[in-house]
Design a protein around this motif. Sequence first.
Motif, PDB file in Angstrom:
ATOM      1  N   ARG A 244     -11.068  -6.873  -5.991  1.00 20.02           N
ATOM      2  CA  ARG A 244     -11.396  -7.316  -7.363  1.00 20.02           C
ATOM      3  C   ARG A 244     -10.148  -7.758  -8.130  1.00 20.02           C
ATOM      4  O   ARG A 244      -9.137  -7.079  -8.124  1.00 20.02           O
ATOM      5  CB  ARG A 244     -12.109  -6.196  -8.135  1.00 20.02           C
ATOM      6  CG  ARG A 244     -13.558  -6.057  -7.672  1.00 20.02           C
ATOM      7  CD  ARG A 244     -14.325  -5.212  -8.636  1.00 20.02           C
ATOM      8  NE  ARG A 244     -14.161  -5.708  -9.977  1.00 20.02           N
ATOM      9  CZ  ARG A 244     -14.127  -4.947 -11.054  1.00 20.02           C
ATOM     10  NH1 ARG A 244     -14.244  -3.653 -10.928  1.00 20.02           N
ATOM     11  NH2 ARG A 244     -13.972  -5.468 -12.238  1.00 20.02           N
TER      12      ARG A 244
ATOM     13  N   THR B 232      -8.754   0.313  -3.130  1.00 23.52           N
ATOM     14  CA  THR B 232      -9.512   0.824  -1.977  1.00 23.52           C
ATOM     15  C   THR B 232      -8.598   1.772  -1.191  1.00 23.52           C
ATOM     16  O   THR B 232      -7.375   1.686  -1.312  1.00 23.52           O
ATOM     17  CB  THR B 232      -9.976  -0.314  -1.040  1.00 23.52           C
ATOM     18  OG1 THR B 232      -8.838  -1.060  -0.639  1.00 23.52           O
ATOM     19  CG2 THR B 232     -10.968  -1.231  -1.709  1.00 23.52           C
ATOM     20  N   THR B 233      -9.190   2.658  -0.415  1.00 23.70           N
ATOM     21  CA  THR B 233      -8.366   3.539   0.421  1.00 23.70           C
ATOM     22  C   THR B 233      -8.846   3.473   1.864  1.00 23.70           C
ATOM     23  O   THR B 233     -10.002   3.125   2.131  1.00 23.70           O
ATOM     24  CB  THR B 233      -8.395   5.007  -0.046  1.00 23.70           C
ATOM     25  OG1 THR B 233      -9.708   5.520   0.147  1.00 23.70           O
ATOM     26  CG2 THR B 233      -7.979   5.167  -1.493  1.00 23.70           C
ATOM     27  N   GLU B 234      -7.955   3.797   2.754  1.00 22.09           N
ATOM     28  CA  GLU B 234      -8.262   3.776   4.183  1.00 22.09           C
ATOM     29  C   GLU B 234      -7.533   4.951   4.818  1.00 22.09           C
ATOM     30  O   GLU B 234      -6.343   5.175   4.524  1.00 22.09           O
ATOM     31  CB  GLU B 234      -7.724   2.458   4.774  1.00 22.09           C
ATOM     32  CG  GLU B 234      -8.238   2.137   6.162  1.00 22.09           C
ATOM     33  CD  GLU B 234      -7.517   0.912   6.757  1.00 22.09           C
ATOM     34  OE1 GLU B 234      -7.846   0.545   7.890  1.00 22.09           O
ATOM     35  OE2 GLU B 234      -6.618   0.374   6.087  1.00 22.09           O
TER      36      GLU B 234
ATOM     37  N   CYS C  84      -3.600   3.893   0.067  1.00 24.85           N
ATOM     38  CA  CYS C  84      -4.240   3.199  -1.063  1.00 24.85           C
ATOM     39  C   CYS C  84      -3.736   1.762  -1.129  1.00 24.85           C
ATOM     40  O   CYS C  84      -2.538   1.527  -0.956  1.00 24.85           O
ATOM     41  CB  CYS C  84      -3.907   3.868  -2.391  1.00 24.85           C
ATOM     42  SG  CYS C  84      -4.212   5.637  -2.416  1.00 24.85           S
ATOM     43  N   SER C  85      -4.627   0.820  -1.396  1.00 19.38           N
ATOM     44  CA  SER C  85      -4.248  -0.594  -1.547  1.00 19.38           C
ATOM     45  C   SER C  85      -5.032  -1.190  -2.706  1.00 19.38           C
ATOM     46  O   SER C  85      -6.060  -0.633  -3.111  1.00 19.38           O
ATOM     47  CB  SER C  85      -4.611  -1.404  -0.305  1.00 19.38           C
ATOM     48  OG  SER C  85      -4.271  -0.717   0.856  1.00 19.38           O
TER      49      SER C  85
ATOM     50  N   ARG D  81      -4.205   9.197   3.704  1.00 23.47           N
ATOM     51  CA  ARG D  81      -5.050   8.152   3.142  1.00 23.47           C
ATOM     52  C   ARG D  81      -4.153   7.125   2.451  1.00 23.47           C
ATOM     53  O   ARG D  81      -3.350   7.473   1.587  1.00 23.47           O
ATOM     54  CB  ARG D  81      -6.028   8.795   2.155  1.00 23.47           C
ATOM     55  CG  ARG D  81      -7.112   7.886   1.639  1.00 23.47           C
ATOM     56  CD  ARG D  81      -8.218   8.675   0.973  1.00 23.47           C
ATOM     57  NE  ARG D  81      -9.078   9.305   1.951  1.00 23.47           N
ATOM     58  CZ  ARG D  81     -10.063   8.677   2.605  1.00 23.47           C
ATOM     59  NH1 ARG D  81     -10.303   7.400   2.383  1.00 23.47           N
ATOM     60  NH2 ARG D  81     -10.792   9.322   3.473  1.00 23.47           N
TER      61      ARG D  81
ATOM     62  N   SER E 284       0.825  -1.202   0.000  1.00 22.96           N
ATOM     63  CA  SER E 284       0.000   0.000   0.000  1.00 22.96           C
ATOM     64  C   SER E 284       0.867   1.264   0.000  1.00 22.96           C
ATOM     65  O   SER E 284       2.050   1.215   0.326  1.00 22.96           O
ATOM     66  CB  SER E 284      -0.971  -0.012   1.167  1.00 22.96           C
ATOM     67  OG  SER E 284      -0.248  -0.113   2.369  1.00 22.96           O
TER      68      SER E 284
ATOM     69  N   LEU F  86     -11.243   3.852  -7.572  1.00 17.95           N
ATOM     70  CA  LEU F  86     -12.161   3.675  -6.438  1.00 17.95           C
ATOM     71  C   LEU F  86     -13.549   3.330  -6.948  1.00 17.95           C
ATOM     72  O   LEU F  86     -14.235   2.479  -6.395  1.00 17.95           O
ATOM     73  CB  LEU F  86     -12.222   4.951  -5.585  1.00 17.95           C
ATOM     74  CG  LEU F  86     -10.964   5.294  -4.791  1.00 17.95           C
ATOM     75  CD1 LEU F  86     -11.171   6.587  -4.018  1.00 17.95           C
ATOM     76  CD2 LEU F  86     -10.584   4.170  -3.843  1.00 17.95           C
TER      77      LEU F  86
ATOM     78  N   GLY G 215      -7.729  -3.400  -4.222  1.00 18.72           N
ATOM     79  CA  GLY G 215      -9.019  -3.848  -3.695  1.00 18.72           C
ATOM     80  C   GLY G 215      -9.209  -5.338  -3.898  1.00 18.72           C
ATOM     81  O   GLY G 215      -8.320  -6.027  -4.413  1.00 18.72           O
TER      82      GLY G 215
ATOM     83  N   GLU H 212     -13.659  -0.227  -7.620  1.00 22.42           N
ATOM     84  CA  GLU H 212     -13.192  -1.068  -6.495  1.00 22.42           C
ATOM     85  C   GLU H 212     -11.927  -1.853  -6.824  1.00 22.42           C
ATOM     86  O   GLU H 212     -11.633  -2.859  -6.184  1.00 22.42           O
ATOM     87  CB  GLU H 212     -14.295  -2.012  -5.986  1.00 22.42           C
ATOM     88  CG  GLU H 212     -15.433  -1.253  -5.322  1.00 22.42           C
ATOM     89  CD  GLU H 212     -16.515  -2.165  -4.775  1.00 22.42           C
ATOM     90  OE1 GLU H 212     -16.529  -3.356  -5.119  1.00 22.42           O
ATOM     91  OE2 GLU H 212     -17.356  -1.682  -4.004  1.00 22.42           O
TER      92      GLU H 212
END
Lengths: 111, 111
Positions: free
Chosen positions: B76, B61-63, B71-72, B69, B30, B55, B74, B58
């Motif tokens: 899919r 995804t972000t957290e 990013c990784s 923030r 990430s 995003l 997702g 999908e």
Amino acid sequence: MVQYQELDKSLAALADPTRRAVLQRLGGGSATISDLAEPFGISFTGMKKHVRVFLDTEIVTTEKLGRVRQCSLGPRRLDDVQAWMDDYRRMLDARLDRFGQLLERTKEESK
Amino acid sequence: MVQYQELDKSLAALADPTRRAVLQRLGGGSATISDLAEPFGISFTGMKKHVRVFLDTEIVTTEKLGRVRQCSLGPRRLDDVQAWMDDYRRMLDARLDRFGQLLERTKEESK
């Protein structure tokens, strides 16, 4: 970079449901622009624009037969798209393996 | 139609060399938007736009972790893109088989 630009064009060409349906239709045999336009209820000009996107990428080729232009699937099998997908999925698998190993190690250490 | 729209978005998201390179980068772990922007020499805002495209699909995804923030990749695996490619190549193979059979028949008839 040339290869990258080709891949950009191939992916962008496929990012439209009408264009993908046109490829399926051409898989059954060659067709004129009018033949292609009719089942989608779009204009001749609209379909001509879609076909032009494919001509750029050589996914579709056309040939003038008498007064009409016949469209057919070109020689490209979208190998560039497939090669990118293969690379991507290999990378995801390697990532999953790393997670698995990390999990195993954590389990071992907490025993 | 919902599935088709997803596939449109996935293919359009991939039709950009920077975005494809971002996915390869995230495969290694990430990263923040700034981490992602730096090697490409593009602005934070520019990279944020690229990430936003992912995003929607999908694919990424972000957290929010503290003030940044992360990013990784997702969940899919681009299975919809792969499924379409599989269908397309199966169709090309069937078409090649038909050509082969036609050629055989022509050869037989001309004997």
